[in-house]
Design a protein around this motif. Sequence first.
Motif, PDB file in Angstrom:
ATOM      1  N   PRO A  42      13.695   1.766 -34.315  1.00 35.67           N
ATOM      2  CA  PRO A  42      14.353   3.256 -34.382  1.00 35.67           C
ATOM      3  C   PRO A  42      13.781   4.041 -33.158  1.00 35.67           C
ATOM      4  O   PRO A  42      12.610   4.140 -32.880  1.00 35.67           O
ATOM      5  CB  PRO A  42      13.635   3.705 -35.675  1.00 35.67           C
ATOM      6  CG  PRO A  42      13.464   2.194 -36.341  1.00 35.67           C
ATOM      7  CD  PRO A  42      13.238   1.432 -35.497  1.00 35.67           C
ATOM      8  N   ARG A  43      14.648   4.862 -32.678  1.00 38.48           N
ATOM      9  CA  ARG A  43      14.218   5.804 -31.605  1.00 38.48           C
ATOM     10  C   ARG A  43      13.457   6.973 -32.272  1.00 38.48           C
ATOM     11  O   ARG A  43      13.568   7.251 -33.368  1.00 38.48           O
ATOM     12  CB  ARG A  43      15.449   6.438 -31.020  1.00 38.48           C
ATOM     13  CG  ARG A  43      16.275   5.220 -30.134  1.00 38.48           C
ATOM     14  CD  ARG A  43      17.515   6.022 -29.274  1.00 38.48           C
ATOM     15  NE  ARG A  43      18.376   6.370 -30.360  1.00 38.48           N
ATOM     16  CZ  ARG A  43      19.302   7.020 -30.246  1.00 38.48           C
ATOM     17  NH1 ARG A  43      19.538   7.968 -29.239  1.00 38.48           N
ATOM     18  NH2 ARG A  43      20.123   7.616 -31.324  1.00 38.48           N
ATOM     19  N   PRO A  97      15.501  11.675 -32.916  1.00 36.48           N
ATOM     20  CA  PRO A  97      16.323  12.403 -32.103  1.00 36.48           C
ATOM     21  C   PRO A  97      17.681  12.841 -32.683  1.00 36.48           C
ATOM     22  O   PRO A  97      18.080  12.232 -33.596  1.00 36.48           O
ATOM     23  CB  PRO A  97      16.467  11.496 -30.866  1.00 36.48           C
ATOM     24  CG  PRO A  97      16.462  10.208 -31.481  1.00 36.48           C
ATOM     25  CD  PRO A  97      15.442  10.240 -32.647  1.00 36.48           C
ATOM     26  N   GLU A  98      18.660  13.744 -32.277  1.00 35.12           N
ATOM     27  CA  GLU A  98      19.986  14.089 -32.738  1.00 35.12           C
ATOM     28  C   GLU A  98      20.820  12.826 -32.111  1.00 35.12           C
ATOM     29  O   GLU A  98      20.540  12.073 -31.334  1.00 35.12           O
ATOM     30  CB  GLU A  98      20.140  15.283 -32.260  1.00 35.12           C
ATOM     31  CG  GLU A  98      19.160  16.552 -32.690  1.00 35.12           C
ATOM     32  CD  GLU A  98      19.070  16.474 -34.255  1.00 35.12           C
ATOM     33  OE1 GLU A  98      20.322  16.105 -34.943  1.00 35.12           O
ATOM     34  OE2 GLU A  98      18.229  16.899 -34.935  1.00 35.12           O
ATOM     35  N   CYS A 110      14.582  15.394 -29.289  1.00 33.08           N
ATOM     36  CA  CYS A 110      15.216  16.026 -30.464  1.00 33.08           C
ATOM     37  C   CYS A 110      15.601  17.416 -30.057  1.00 33.08           C
ATOM     38  O   CYS A 110      15.258  17.800 -29.207  1.00 33.08           O
ATOM     39  CB  CYS A 110      13.994  15.991 -31.536  1.00 33.08           C
ATOM     40  SG  CYS A 110      12.683  16.980 -31.141  1.00 33.08           S
ATOM     41  N   TRP A 111      16.180  18.080 -31.045  1.00 32.72           N
ATOM     42  CA  TRP A 111      16.901  19.538 -30.759  1.00 32.72           C
ATOM     43  C   TRP A 111      15.659  20.401 -30.393  1.00 32.72           C
ATOM     44  O   TRP A 111      15.991  21.366 -29.681  1.00 32.72           O
ATOM     45  CB  TRP A 111      17.831  19.824 -31.690  1.00 32.72           C
ATOM     46  CG  TRP A 111      19.091  19.315 -31.724  1.00 32.72           C
ATOM     47  CD1 TRP A 111      19.893  18.425 -32.654  1.00 32.72           C
ATOM     48  CD2 TRP A 111      20.154  19.379 -30.613  1.00 32.72           C
ATOM     49  NE1 TRP A 111      20.952  18.095 -32.239  1.00 32.72           N
ATOM     50  CE2 TRP A 111      21.268  18.656 -30.950  1.00 32.72           C
ATOM     51  CE3 TRP A 111      19.683  20.184 -29.280  1.00 32.72           C
ATOM     52  CZ2 TRP A 111      22.355  18.562 -30.031  1.00 32.72           C
ATOM     53  CZ3 TRP A 111      21.066  20.142 -28.571  1.00 32.72           C
ATOM     54  CH2 TRP A 111      22.261  19.427 -28.877  1.00 32.72           C
ATOM     55  N   ASP A 132      18.923  10.644 -20.227  1.00 33.28           N
ATOM     56  CA  ASP A 132      19.032  12.101 -20.583  1.00 33.28           C
ATOM     57  C   ASP A 132      18.453  12.952 -19.482  1.00 33.28           C
ATOM     58  O   ASP A 132      19.204  14.192 -19.369  1.00 33.28           O
ATOM     59  CB  ASP A 132      17.543  12.284 -21.515  1.00 33.28           C
ATOM     60  CG  ASP A 132      17.551  11.241 -22.917  1.00 33.28           C
ATOM     61  OD1 ASP A 132      18.347  11.809 -23.955  1.00 33.28           O
ATOM     62  OD2 ASP A 132      17.725  10.210 -22.803  1.00 33.28           O
ATOM     63  N   LEU A 133      17.624  12.394 -18.487  1.00 33.01           N
ATOM     64  CA  LEU A 133      17.431  13.274 -17.306  1.00 33.01           C
ATOM     65  C   LEU A 133      18.646  13.631 -16.259  1.00 33.01           C
ATOM     66  O   LEU A 133      18.906  14.644 -15.814  1.00 33.01           O
ATOM     67  CB  LEU A 133      16.225  12.879 -16.682  1.00 33.01           C
ATOM     68  CG  LEU A 133      15.055  12.692 -17.422  1.00 33.01           C
ATOM     69  CD1 LEU A 133      13.735  12.321 -16.797  1.00 33.01           C
ATOM     70  CD2 LEU A 133      14.409  14.289 -17.984  1.00 33.01           C
TER      71      LEU A 133
END
Length: 241
Positions: free
Chosen positions: A17-18, A27-28, A35-36, A108-109
């Motif tokens: 699980p992340r 995370p969303e 996460c948000w 993400d970056l």
Amino acid sequence: MTRAGRWWSAMLDLVYPRSCSICGSPPEDETDHFCWDCLSGISMIQAPYCSRCGDPVDGRVDGDFVCYYCGEHNPHFDCARSAARYDGPLRKAICSFKYNQALWLRRDLVRMLHACAEHHYGSTEIDAVTYVPLFPARRRQRGFNQAQLLANGMAKLMHKPLLRNCLARVRPTPSQTNLTAPQRITNVKGAFRAKKARWLEGRRLLLVDDVMTTGATVSECSRVFKAAGVSRVYVVTLARG
């Protein structure tokens, strides 16, 4: 992401699980490792900012302006922009990515970096993407060049060629962290050499790095590129220190 990619990601999430790489919360769905709450804690750069280097200022400024540093030193790049300030969750993420080999944060970056480039350079003609090189010994020690990883992702999203090994770092330089602005300029002076000069002539390059503070490093890279015949150098970084 393809359907097969989403399926594989979902299977991995069941087994491993992340969690948010910053705070550990789940995370969303639309993010990989933030996460948000942590995303909302990133200080995105908004106007007003210097029209040359993109350094943000507080308060109200009517019209375009050039900051004192750019007016004093006249950097060699044509324009530089950064996605967010180098603080809070983004600083933690970049440090984890850069120093703790948290390479899972790259996607993400890169998405954040790409959004910044699209916003500021979307209509700008760019021939290729490149990056600030590391000195070979530093790269061997770290195992990778974070700027190259970011640039590779950017090139794919922008459907542009990634220009590798067009710029070499020919001498090691001490960390810029505790240096003054003039010392930073002196520190990187003569630290780079252009390669593949015949291909570079007349090109318009997007130069990628992770963090920009005064801009001394990307300015020196740009100076060397311009001397090799590059017509335009546009800079994009994740964060502005």
